[in-house]
Write an enzyme that holds these catalytic residues in place. Sequence first.
Site, short mmCIF file in Angstrom:
data_model
loop_
_atom_site.label_atom_id
_atom_site.label_comp_id
_atom_site.label_asym_id
_atom_site.label_seq_id
_atom_site.Cartn_x
_atom_site.Cartn_y
_atom_site.Cartn_z
N ILE A 118 0.83 -1.21 0.00
CA ILE A 118 0.00 0.00 0.00
C ILE A 118 0.86 1.26 0.00
O ILE A 118 0.47 2.29 0.54
CB ILE A 118 -0.95 0.01 1.22
CG1 ILE A 118 -0.16 -0.10 2.53
CG2 ILE A 118 -1.97 -1.09 1.13
CD1 ILE A 118 -1.01 0.11 3.77
N CYS A 119 2.04 1.18 -0.64
CA CYS A 119 2.97 2.31 -0.60
C CYS A 119 2.38 3.59 -1.19
O CYS A 119 2.64 4.69 -0.72
CB CYS A 119 4.27 1.95 -1.32
SG CYS A 119 4.06 1.37 -3.01
N GLY A 120 1.56 3.46 -2.24
CA GLY A 120 0.95 4.63 -2.85
C GLY A 120 -0.03 5.31 -1.92
O GLY A 120 -0.07 6.54 -1.83
N ALA A 175 1.89 7.11 0.87
CA ALA A 175 2.44 8.39 0.39
C ALA A 175 1.33 9.44 0.30
O ALA A 175 1.53 10.61 0.65
CB ALA A 175 3.11 8.19 -0.96
#
Length: 359
Positions: free
Chosen positions: A137-139, A142
Site C-alpha cells: 500500500i505504498c501509494g 504516500a
Amino acid sequence: MSTLGPTKAEDPTHLAPRLQTSLFIERVICPDNSQQTIDKTPQYLLRESSPTNADLPRPVAKPALTPEAPVEQSSQVHKQHAFTMDKPFTTLQKESRKAFKYFHCSRGLQENKATNLKHTFLSSYSPVKPVLQNGPICGFVALAMAAQLTHVKSVTTEEIFLEAKHKGFSKQGEMFSAQSMQEMASIFLACKVEHVHQTQEKLTWKYLVQHLMKGSLLLVPYDADRNHSPCQKKGHKAHWALITGFFAAFKSSEVPEWLTSECERDEEMSALYFWPEGVKEDRCEELTSVLSPDDLFVFGHHGKSKYPGVWSFQDLLVSNGNLVEAGPVRNSEDYVLPAEGLERALKSQLILLHKNIVQ
C-alpha cells in the site's frame, strides 16, 4: 548445587520457531552427582500441534504508533493496514545536516572550512508524521502523508484503500497507474493535482525543482533498491514516495548576493542555509539557472522507513523512467494491472501537488 545452561540438543527454539522469547529448560547436578532436568516450558507449547497465533502472547503495541483498523477483504486477499506515528520523527535542521554530510561523503570531500568556502548549500524540507506500511500500500501511504501537508483533515490508508477498491483501481493496495493516483489525490487532497509526464516539453528537472521551491510536493513512482533508494529494475521493485523538499549545492562564486541575506543560516554549519517560504518566482528561476542537476537532491518519504531518504533527483527521475513492467510475481488475479501496461500507465509519470492552489 550448581546450575548449567541448556545444551544444544535441549535448545528450546526448535520447539516453537515462531516464538522469539526464551523457554527455561534447566539441567541441575544433585548432591549425589546425578543429573536432573527441570522443564519450565509453557503449557501451550506442550500440545501436539504447533501453537497458533491465538496461543501466543499478544505483542504490546508501541505507544508511539497508532494502528489503523484493518480493511475487511475477501479471504484471498491479505488484510492491509498501516501505522501512523504521533509526530514527525525529525526536523528540517537534522535532515539538512544529514544531507550536508551525505554530499561531502558522496564526493569524497572533507567537511573543512576550505571546502565549505567553495560551496553554498540550500535546503528546504517539510517534516511529516511517518506512516509505515504493512502490505503493498505504498501509494496510499504516500498519499496519506501528503494529506498532512495540504491542510485537510486526517486521512487514513483504510479510507483511501476502500475508495480505490470501489473504483476498481486496486485489489490489495497496489497502484500501478499514475492516472488513477491523480484521481485518488484529487479526491482526498485540498489542492490542485497535476498528472505530469517527463516526456512533456515543459517537464524539465528545473520546472519540478522550481515547484519544490514554492512548497509544492511530488508523488513519484520509482524502483526501490534494498536501502529504498532509487534503482533500475524495470518496474519489478516499483514503489511510491512523497517528495517534501530539496537540498542543493551551489558554487559559492555563482550564488546571488540576496541568497545569504534572505535565507536563514544554520547555527552549526556556516555554509548551510534554509530556503524561506513565499519566495518570488523570479528568485526560483534565478537559482535554478546556476544549479547543476548533479548537485540537486530531494527528501523522500515512503512507507518503509520513519526517516526520509536523501536521493539524487536525477537518479529518481531515471528510475521513474525505467518502469516498464510489473514483474513475474504480479498477476492480474491478485493485482489490478493496467491493460495498457506499465510503460504507458506509470513510466516517466508523476503527480505534482501544487501548494496554495485549491481546487
